[in-house]
Design a protein around this motif. Structure first.
Motif, short mmCIF file in Angstrom:
data_model
loop_
_atom_site.label_atom_id
_atom_site.label_comp_id
_atom_site.label_asym_id
_atom_site.label_seq_id
_atom_site.Cartn_x
_atom_site.Cartn_y
_atom_site.Cartn_z
N ARG A 28 80.29 89.77 -25.79
CA ARG A 28 81.04 88.92 -24.90
C ARG A 28 80.60 89.16 -23.59
O ARG A 28 80.80 90.39 -23.27
N ALA A 34 81.28 80.73 -13.31
CA ALA A 34 80.34 80.07 -14.42
C ALA A 34 78.85 80.01 -14.10
O ALA A 34 77.89 79.98 -14.85
N ALA A 39 76.09 85.17 -16.02
CA ALA A 39 76.16 84.17 -17.13
C ALA A 39 75.13 83.44 -17.41
O ALA A 39 74.93 83.45 -18.99
N SER A 40 74.03 83.07 -16.79
CA SER A 40 73.11 82.47 -17.18
C SER A 40 72.15 83.42 -17.98
O SER A 40 71.47 82.92 -18.76
N HIS A 43 73.77 83.84 -21.50
CA HIS A 43 73.38 82.42 -22.10
C HIS A 43 72.14 82.37 -22.71
O HIS A 43 71.75 81.90 -23.91
N ALA A 44 70.97 82.86 -21.98
CA ALA A 44 69.71 82.64 -22.42
C ALA A 44 69.33 83.83 -23.50
O ALA A 44 68.46 83.32 -24.06
N GLY A 46 71.68 84.36 -25.93
CA GLY A 46 72.66 84.09 -27.04
C GLY A 46 73.93 84.53 -27.17
O GLY A 46 74.66 84.84 -28.15
N GLU A 48 77.74 84.95 -26.11
CA GLU A 48 79.24 84.15 -25.73
C GLU A 48 79.57 84.70 -24.19
O GLU A 48 79.54 85.77 -23.90
N VAL A 49 79.71 83.50 -23.43
CA VAL A 49 80.18 83.75 -21.95
C VAL A 49 81.64 83.10 -21.72
O VAL A 49 81.88 81.94 -22.25
#
Length: 197
Positions: A28, A34, A39-40, A43-44, A46, A48-49
């Motif tokens: 995580r 955000a 964060a990005s 996300h990219a 996979g 969890e953020v």
């Protein structure tokens, strides 16, 4: 080794990349904003953020369950005692100074301002007092004449932080514990933000 990474910005991203290349599992990523590039990036790939409810504090529910270790990378939030208790080995952070010297937000700037010929970096245990936890690893570098804080950070201190983090993680994997050496308060100095004046 399951890691919750708390951080932001470029150093957060380079730390995330180092951890993934190092073969540990980042379960995580916790951010204050955000829209932050950490964060990005998470996300990219996979991961969890979670966005902190309070920008200056990370609470237990924001740490991934069954984390072995919390790592902070360019985070200005305090990790609560309850949050640290979620992770098997607690938490560590990187501070770009030879702690206990230059505790605070502007360590690299104060290194330059004070004319220190030697700088360094410290992996320290996260504790109630900012930058005051036990030292897990430490190394030093020379400061070049005329170097700015940003140049020193980019040339030496950011790479040093990644190297020391990797060493401490390797130690924890082998020894099932973190190294810890209590800071000598006699040598503590403060490095408050210089823009506040």
């Amino acid at each position: 080794m399951r890691i919750t990474l708390v951080g932001s910005r470029h150093f957060g991203v380079t730390t995330l990349n180092m951890l993934r290349e190092h073969g540990v599992e980042v379960v995580r990523v916790v951010v204050a904003d955000a829209d932050d590039r950490l964060a990005s990036t998470a996300h990219a790939v996979g991961i969890e953020v979670v966005v902190q409810a309070k920008p200056k504090l990370v609470v237990a529910s924001e740490i991934a369950p069954n984390s072995d270790l919390i790592i902070t990378a360019h985070s200005h939030a305090r990790i609560s005692r309850e949050a640290l208790a979620v992770a098997r080995y607690g938490g560590i952070g990187y501070h770009p100074s030879l702690l206990p010297r230059h505790r605070g937000m502007a360590a690299v700037e104060w290194t330059i301002k004070e004319g220190d010929p030697i700088a360094g970096g410290t992996i320290y245990h996260l504790a109630d007092r900012m930058d005051a936890g036990a030292i897990a690893a430490q190394d030093w570098c020379f400061v070049k004449k005329g170097e700015t804080a940003r140049q020193l950070w980019e040339r030496a201190l950011a790479p040093l932080g990644l190297k020391l983090l990797a060493e401490v993680i390797d130690y924890a994997i082998v020894h099932k514990a973190l190294p810890a050496k209590v800071q000598d308060e006699e040598f503590a100095t403060a490095a408050p933000s210089l823009s506040a004046h």
